[in-house]
Structure formats: C-alpha cells, structure tokens
Design an enzyme around this catalytic site. Structure first.
Site, mmCIF file in Angstrom:
data_model
loop_
_atom_site.group_PDB
_atom_site.id
_atom_site.type_symbol
_atom_site.label_atom_id
_atom_site.label_comp_id
_atom_site.label_asym_id
_atom_site.label_seq_id
_atom_site.Cartn_x
_atom_site.Cartn_y
_atom_site.Cartn_z
ATOM 1 C CE LYS A 211 54.514 35.182 60.073
ATOM 2 N NZ LYS A 211 53.818 34.126 59.363
ATOM 3 C CD GLU A 217 60.717 44.498 48.961
ATOM 4 O OE1 GLU A 217 61.073 43.923 50.025
ATOM 5 O OE2 GLU A 217 60.488 43.885 47.905
ATOM 6 N N GLY A 271 51.202 36.026 56.371
ATOM 7 C CA GLY A 271 51.200 37.447 55.995
ATOM 8 C C GLY A 271 49.910 37.863 55.316
ATOM 9 N NE ARG A 272 49.136 33.293 50.957
ATOM 10 C CZ ARG A 272 50.330 32.815 51.235
ATOM 11 N NH1 ARG A 272 51.332 33.630 51.502
ATOM 12 N NH2 ARG A 272 50.549 31.511 51.269
ATOM 13 C CD GLU A 357 52.690 35.871 49.060
ATOM 14 O OE1 GLU A 357 52.312 35.990 50.236
ATOM 15 O OE2 GLU A 357 53.488 36.665 48.531
ATOM 16 C CG HIS A 388 33.369 53.125 30.266
ATOM 17 N ND1 HIS A 388 32.624 53.527 29.179
ATOM 18 C CD2 HIS A 388 32.511 53.051 31.319
ATOM 19 C CE1 HIS A 388 31.370 53.729 29.566
ATOM 20 N NE2 HIS A 388 31.280 53.433 30.855
ATOM 21 C CE LYS A 508 61.000 37.802 50.158
ATOM 22 N NZ LYS A 508 60.652 37.265 51.464
HETATM 23 O O1 F6P Z 1 55.805 38.347 49.443
HETATM 24 C C1 F6P Z 1 56.368 37.524 50.405
HETATM 25 C C2 F6P Z 1 55.950 37.909 51.791
HETATM 26 O O2 F6P Z 1 56.562 37.046 52.676
HETATM 27 C C3 F6P Z 1 54.428 37.922 51.989
HETATM 28 O O3 F6P Z 1 53.917 36.668 52.221
HETATM 29 C C4 F6P Z 1 54.305 38.863 53.132
HETATM 30 O O4 F6P Z 1 52.989 39.290 53.293
HETATM 31 C C5 F6P Z 1 55.273 39.945 52.702
HETATM 32 O O5 F6P Z 1 56.348 39.235 52.116
HETATM 33 C C6 F6P Z 1 55.757 40.855 53.787
HETATM 34 O O6 F6P Z 1 56.411 40.172 54.801
HETATM 35 P P1 F6P Z 1 56.690 40.831 56.186
HETATM 36 O O7 F6P Z 1 55.393 41.143 56.833
HETATM 37 O O8 F6P Z 1 57.488 39.829 56.966
HETATM 38 O O9 F6P Z 1 57.481 42.101 55.959
#
Ligand code: F6P
Length: 543
Positions: A211, A217, A271-272, A357, A388, A508
């Site tokens: 987003k 990452e 995002g979620r 979240e 199990h 972060k």
């Molecule tokens: O974990 C924090 C967060 O902002 C989530 O809400 C989101 O889904 C994720 O990081 C990834 O964010 P982005 O889509 O901006 O890379």
C-alpha cells in the site's frame, strides 16, 4: 478524538444486566440448556447468504441474546454501520474513510468520498486487472525473452501478503494449474531464496504489493528480486517481469516500475481489508477474472447482509457479540478458528491480522484507557491436524476457548470417503466440547476409579459451527466479510478504532536504529537498555 463521547461501556445499564446474566450462567451446563429445550439445536441457528451458523452450543440463553442485541443498540452499532457505508471518516486517528465495502460494490452503484465516485474508480482498476490477468493467463503477456509467464511471485507483507496467500490456497482448486504461485513476505532472505530457487527468471512475474511502497521488508525483497532478474535477463527485462500494486505512484516509479504497470488503490482501504482491492491481483491471475468477480460478489452479499439485516438476524453482528460475551463476561482470552478444510489452512493466519491488528487496542476512540479487555487472541489450524496437537487443552485444560468450526458439506477433491471422516470429526469435536463425558459415564465403562478424573470431559466448552455447501470463491468472500464485520461489531462495542495500527510503529523505528549497529565495522556506541546492548554485542560477536 470522538465527536460524541458516549456513556462509558461498563456504566451502561445493559452492560450491568449482562453481568448479572453471566454470573449464574457460569454454573449452567450446556447439557442443561439443551435438556431444557429440545429444539435449541435448530432454533439457535442463523442462515445468511449460504452460510449456516449453528450457535446453539454457546453458553447463552434467549435473554442473553436479547441483551447482547440491546448492547449493540445502546452503542449505536446501526449508526456506525451507516457511517462506514456512507464513507464517513470513521478511522479518526488517520482521518480516513473505511470503505473496503466499496471495493466489492457492483458496477454502477455510487459512493462519494471527497466528491469522487469511488465505485467508478474501483471498476476502472478491476477492468485493468482483468485485462492484465487474461493476458498473463492466455500467454499474451510474455516475458522479456518471449517465453510465457509460468510463475507469479507476490512480494508483500501483512495485508499485502496474507489475503493473497490465503485466497490462493483457499481457491487452489479453481486455479490455473499451469501457473505456479509463490508468496514472499519475510525479510529473512530464506523466504525469497527458497521462493525463486527453482524458478526460471524468463518465466517469472513479480507482483510487488505494498500500500505504502515504503515497507522495509517488501522493499528489501523487491530490490533483491529485481537484482536477481537483472542478473539473469538484464535491466531492460524489468518492465516485462515486474508490476506493482500500491497507492503510492511516486514511490513505484522511483523503484523503477513503470506506472503503466501499476494497479492502484486508495487510502480508504486498510491493509488488512485490502485483499479485494488490486492487492488481489495474484488471486485474479490464479482463478481468472470471472472467478475473482464471484469472490467479490460473495463479499458484497455479506456486506449487504450486515448493512441491512436486523441485529437479531445479523450473522456478523451475532458472531461479534458472542465474542464480546466470552471476552468480557467469561474472561476468555482466545478464540480458536478451526477450519475443516485443508484449502483454508491459511485462514487462521489471515484472521490473526484482521482481528488482532484491528482490535488489539487499549484506548477508546476518545483516547481514554479502557478498563475492560478488548480483542481476544485468534489462533488455529485446520482440522483434523489440530486434534492431534492442541485440542487436548481445549477439551481438558483450565481455560475457556470458544471455537469456530468451519466446514463444507461437499468436498472439492474426489475422495468423498475422506470427506465423511473429516466432517464426522468436526461434528464430533463440537459435540464432545459441549457435552463432554461425565464421571458416571466413565465409571460405567469400567474405568478404574483412580483413572476416573483423568478420563472425565467436563464439556461446557462453547463453539459455533459454520457450514456451507462447498468452498467456492463466493463462499470464501462471504466468510471473509463475515469476520470483517464481526471485528467491526466488536470494535463498536468496545468503542475502539479498528482501523489504525499505531502499535506496529515503534518496533519499526527501533529496528532502523539497530540495523546499522549490527553491521558497523567499528564497534558502535550503544545507548539502548543493558539487555538490548548485550544482545547486539553478542550478535556481532557470533555473526
Ligand atoms: O503491519 C503494519 C502494516 O502497516 C499492515 O497494516 C499492512 O498490512 C502491512 O504493514 C504492509 O503494509 P504495506 O502494504 O504498506 O507494505
């Protein structure tokens, strides 16, 4: 923050009434509730949009359910639903509307945000996605060397990974089997390394999904993937092998992806809550645009049910209220999600972000510290594997763990004899949890008296059983929206903002400070606490 600070939750008369209800109910067994009303198992059920939910095995009476609905009314849940669907900026801490429901609104319907018809924008992107997906699936979109695309690697994390990864697994039976799908999220280099090690770069398409397009990452993985591709095919190949999904066109361009190959979405999609936005591009390539539209229609059907059904007939509201009931009145701390479908193996992980979240908050919308628990911990594994592993604790442990069983009457695989065993297990687990096995029944089996206590199942463990005919794209959409709106209902009761996630920020920021300290050539001056300092030194020594 809130314009209209409301009566404190625990001061509401209906809250007190629920407390008064809960106290005696703690001593009532589900065996008694079922004995008192032989129709309970048929009566306490609700069917919505092809999802049949049996909630009779909950520790509730008709009066409890009536009071829970009253609670929802007291916190003005219906008004909050209207506000969300109208596009009000209900994500107050970020000043944003919350309109994932617009992502699945039918073409031609209208919804204005800041004077713009967002549904028209949504369908314009969907059309571009469909065109692209068809070209990849049909072989019209070729790699730089002229080879067909055979592997799609989605790079993203959190909401930009979990939804697509879950949906791919869930809908694998509907997917184009000539295509391979991989999902890379962890910044641990092992994730990307293993994902691409057997792939031919000339046949691989990367979808960089973020987003913000700033997430460390994802950007780290995307840069490394780009370097891998360039190393094999050269710089000019990037345009045929990288597309982006983002709200941040500037950052996409800066990364080196042509915005012609970018699929956008908007800040009013959390995002979620984004798997039905362009973040679903990998899903659409997997199952095709028609299948994807079925998924959207399922989401929309459940959205409409949530928006229009009276509270006492409203499945997401009911699920949310039952979660509040156990969390707030029975001190339940977790909620197990137990899909009896291997295809739903990533569903619990997907729901973890959606639920925790969203509702892992400890201040109200107005910024006051709550004095009641908020989101339970969601966890789970597909049946029968969990049986199990951890079911022992659910059956005989000291904690109360409400469970959601999810199953399908028809399998998608041809092994129907397996399916009967699978479903029998699901139904048996719900039955055993609710009714248990008494000391008398154990003794009647001839069990030695000293073993009696070990062999007794107390029962009285609550569960919902959610059953559908079969797992289809539309049914998956309905399940997702069911939980989205259950989360919304919980947040409305607890008066928290389900749509921000400030809690992920601090870690972060600190990691950005620590990363150079780990790799600095000269011994860095460390100014953390003594534990963190010592760990950094140890990593440097061992590294
Ligand atoms: O974990 C924090 C967060 O902002 C989530 O809400 C989101 O889904 C994720 O990081 C990834 O964010 P982005 O889509 O901006 O890379």
């Amino acid at each position: 923050m809130a314009e209209d600070p409301r009566t404190w939750l625990t001061d509401l008369p209906v809250w007190r009434a629920l407390q008064a209800q809960a106290a005696p109910l703690r001593d009532v067994h589900l065996r008694e509730l079922f004995a008192q009303d032989p129709t309970r198992g048929e009566r306490l059920t609700l069917e919505a949009e092809g999802l049949y939910c049996d909630y009779s095995k909950n520790r509730v009476t008709d009066e409890t359910l009536r009071l829970l609905v009253q609670l929802a009314e007291a916190v003005r849940l219906p008004d909050r639903i209207v506000a969300m669907f109208r596009g009000d900026k209900i994500n107050a801490t970020e000043g944003r509307a919350v309109l994932h429901v617009a992502l699945r609104a039918p073409r031609g319907s209208r919804l204005q945000v800041d004077g713009r018809d967002v549904v028209a924008d949504v369908h314009a992107v969907l059309d571009r996605m469909s065109d692209f997906a068809e070209r990849v699936r049909g072989g019209a979109w070729l790699g730089a060397t002229g080879k067909r695309i055979r592997a799609i690697v989605n790079i993203g994390i959190g909401g930009s990974d979990l939804g697509p990864a879950m949906a791919y697994e869930a809908l694998r039976a509907y997917s184009d089997r000539a295509l391979t799908f991989r999902f890379v999220s962890n910044v641990d280099g092992a994730d990307l390394t293993e994902a691409v090690r057997d792939l031919d770069p000339a046949e691989t398409l990367f979808i960089v999904s973020s987003k913000t397009f700033t997430t460390v990452e994802t950007m780290t993985n995307a840069r490394t993937a780009r370097a891998w591709l360039v190393q094999h095919l050269g710089e000019a190949a990037v345009a045929r092998h990288f597309v982006a999904v983002s709200t941040n066109a500037v950052a996409v361009q800066a990364f080196g992806i042509d915005t012609q190959n970018m699929f956008g979405f908007w800040d009013w999609v959390g995002g979620r809550y984004s798997m039905s936005s362009a973040i679903g591009l990998s899903t659409m390539i997997a199952i095709g645009p028609a299948g994807y539209r079925e998924l959207l229609s399922g989401l929309h059907a459940m959205d409409e049910h949530f928006r229009t059904a009276p509270l006492d007939q409203n499945l997401p509201a009911l699920l949310g209220l039952l979660t509040v009931w156990y969390t707030s009145f029975f001190e339940a701390e977790t909620n197990a999600i137990l899909p009896y479908s291997q295809y739903l193996k990533r569903f619990p992980a997907y729901l973890q972000q959606l639920t925790m979240e969203s509702n892992g908050k400890s201040v109200t919308l107005a910024g006051r510290r709550v004095d009641y628990p908020t989101s339970p911990i969601y966890w789970g594994e597909p049946g029968t594997n969990g049986q199990h592993s951890f079911y022992q604790l659910i059956h005989q442990g000291t904690r109360l763990i409400p469970c959601d069983f999810i199953g399908f009457a028809q399998p998608l695989d041809p092994l129907t004899d397996h399916h009967a065993v699978l479903l029998a297990n699901m139904l048996a687990q719900a039955e055993a949890l609710a009714f248990g096995k008494t000391a008398a029944a154990v003794a009647a089996e001839g069990v030695r008296p000293e073993l009696g206590p070990h062999r007794v199942f107390e029962g009285n463990r609550p569960s919902n059983t959610i059953l559908a005919e079969r797992l289809t794209p539309a049914i998956l959409g309905k399940l997702i929206a069911l939980y989205e709106h259950s989360v919304f209902t919980q947040a409305a009761i607890w008066d928290i903002n389900a749509f921000d996630q400030w809690g992920v920020e601090l870690g972060k920021v600190l990691s950005q400070r620590i990363a150079p300290e780990l790799t600095a050539v000269a011994e860095p001056d460390l100014a953390h606490d003594s534990s963190t300092n010592a760990l950094i030194r140890r990593v440097r020594e061992l590294g």
